[in-house]
Design an enzyme around this catalytic site. Structure first.
Site, PDB file in Angstrom:
ATOM      1  CB  THR A  90      -0.915   0.002   1.236  1.00  0.00           C
ATOM      2  OG1 THR A  90      -1.804  -1.114   1.151  1.00  0.00           O
ATOM      3  CG2 THR A  90      -1.724   1.280   1.328  1.00  0.00           C
ATOM      4  CG  HIS A 148      -5.006  -8.974  -0.140  1.00  0.00           C
ATOM      5  ND1 HIS A 148      -4.438  -9.885   0.718  1.00  0.00           N
ATOM      6  CD2 HIS A 148      -4.532  -7.755   0.258  1.00  0.00           C
ATOM      7  CE1 HIS A 148      -3.668  -9.251   1.589  1.00  0.00           C
ATOM      8  NE2 HIS A 148      -3.712  -7.953   1.319  1.00  0.00           N
ATOM      9  CG  ASN A 161      -1.752  -9.047   4.818  1.00  0.00           C
ATOM     10  OD1 ASN A 161      -1.377 -10.220   4.765  1.00  0.00           O
ATOM     11  ND2 ASN A 161      -0.975  -8.057   4.421  1.00  0.00           N
ATOM     12  CE1 TYR A 205      -6.787  -4.621   5.310  1.00  0.00           C
ATOM     13  CE2 TYR A 205      -5.163  -5.851   4.028  1.00  0.00           C
ATOM     14  CZ  TYR A 205      -5.496  -4.767   4.829  1.00  0.00           C
ATOM     15  OH  TYR A 205      -4.545  -3.836   5.157  1.00  0.00           O
ATOM     16  CG  ASN A 210      -5.758  -5.169   9.569  1.00  0.00           C
ATOM     17  OD1 ASN A 210      -5.506  -4.056  10.003  1.00  0.00           O
ATOM     18  ND2 ASN A 210      -5.353  -5.567   8.380  1.00  0.00           N
TER      19      ASN A 210
END
Length: 360
Positions: free
Chosen positions: A25, A174, A177, A179, A234
């Site tokens: 990112t 993806h 992580n 998400y 996260n």
């Protein structure tokens, strides 16, 4: 590092070497999600990598979590990404666009529609997120209905088609992580009692349905998938059965004959070797924090086919050439990793050739 410089295949592509630029990112897109003016140069500078995987790119308004992250679901996005893919192709490289739906890792202040984030269950991650007002707590998301889930899968399908229309060589799903896809996998983020929650099969279902839709749309040879087993990012806790979910998921993904599987690896060596035994197609293994001298260890041993590199490739546009020659690497400017409007910390890192000419 001799094997690192040998050719290999990803899907129908023949890579010139076994280094990949890992997705990172950078938060430099325009406000509407169109890639920024310097983005074509940024990726083209790094085209000597065997494969470039872009920063996470949202497939919809709901998929955005961070300020100034790029999208790939409007005509303007497609036109913006065309400039990027053209620049990379002209420089001799291959680029996959990473499709990233953040799920609950969002804030209404950061999205175009300013709506509540969506997730498998209405459970906040207990994490802050950066907004234009500073760091704010991520609010409780809205639980996706089964109809919403089908809409989200359709968004992934549309985004994959848009990526190919924009000239990308493929897409990476993806699933890592913390998400959205990872949230469906994880016990503490997914408390559903329907066919998308509970059992091992059900927790992998959303990932597999997204994959099937994208493969149907653009082809398996243009589709990669990223996972991060055991990574507590996260607010994620995959639970004691997490490894079993991944083994099931990888076995099912293998049936699609995807271009590659990309593992963000943080320590479970047994699971990684089990995944390698299941997965016969190209495997990318990203070991965060490894020493530079270990960059080719997994490729040399046959555990991995390609070595993804993050911050080193960010700070060294000519990383391939530097490694071949043993030339010192630039240090990354941490202050500009996720911010900046100009070239500083983005496209202004000096090349080996420039540094040599400065020394005369």
């Amino acid at each position: 590092m001799e094997k690192l410089w040998s050719k290999t295949k990803i899907g129908n592509l023949e890579l010139s070497n076994r280094l990949a630029m890992a997705p990172m990112t950078r938060s430099r897109a325009q406000e509407d999600g169109t890639p920024g003016e310097l983005t074509p140069l940024y990726y083209a500078q790094r085209a000597s990598m065997g494969l470039i995987i872009t920063e996470g790119t949202q497939p919809s308004d709901d998929g955005q979590g961070y300020l100034r992250s790029p999208g790939i679901y409007t005509e303007k996005h497609i036109e913006g990404w065309k400039k990027v893919t053209d620049a990379v192709r002209e420089a001799g490289g291959y680029l996959f666009i990473q499709l990233m739906h953040v799920g609950r890792i969002s804030h209404p202040d950061n999205t175009p529609h300013h709506r509540q984030a969506v997730a498998p269950s209405a459970i906040a991650p207990g994490e802050p997120i950066f907004t234009a007002k500073g760091m704010l707590e991520v609010p409780v998301p809205r639980e996706l209905s089964e109809e919403d889930i089908q809409t989200t899968i359709a968004d992934f399908r549309k985004a994959a088609a848009a990526a190919i229309a924009a000239g990308a060589a493929g897409v990476e799903i993806h699933g890592a992580n913390g998400y959205l896809i990872n949230q469906f996998i994880s016990e503490n983020a997914n408390k559903r009692v329907d066919k998308y929650g509970g059992s091992i099969d059900n927790r992998a279902r959303f990932a597999l349905e997204v994959t099937r839709a994208i493969v149907e749309e653009i082809g398996a040879e243009k589709t990669g998938f990223r996972i991060s087993p055991g990574t507590p990012l996260n607010g994620i806790d995959e639970g004691e059965h997490g490894p079993e979910v991944y083994l099931h998921l990888v076995k099912e993904l293998a049936k699609y004959n995807l271009a590659y599987l990309h593992v963000m690896h943080l320590g479970n060596e047994t699971l990684l070797h089990e995944i390698r035994n299941i997965w016969s197609n190209p495997l990318l293994v990203n070991r965060a924090g490894r020493d530079l001298e270990d960059i080719s260890v997994d490729v040399d041993s046959g555990l991995a086919d390609v070595a993804p590199v993050g911050v080193w490739s960010l700070a060294n546009p000519d990383l391939v050439e530097r490694l071949k020659e043993g030339f010192p690497l630039n240090e990354a400017d941490r202050a500009t990793l996720y911010s900046g409007n100009g070239s500083e910390g983005y496209t202004d890192y000096p090349t080996m050739k420039e540094l040599k000419s400065q020394k005369g």
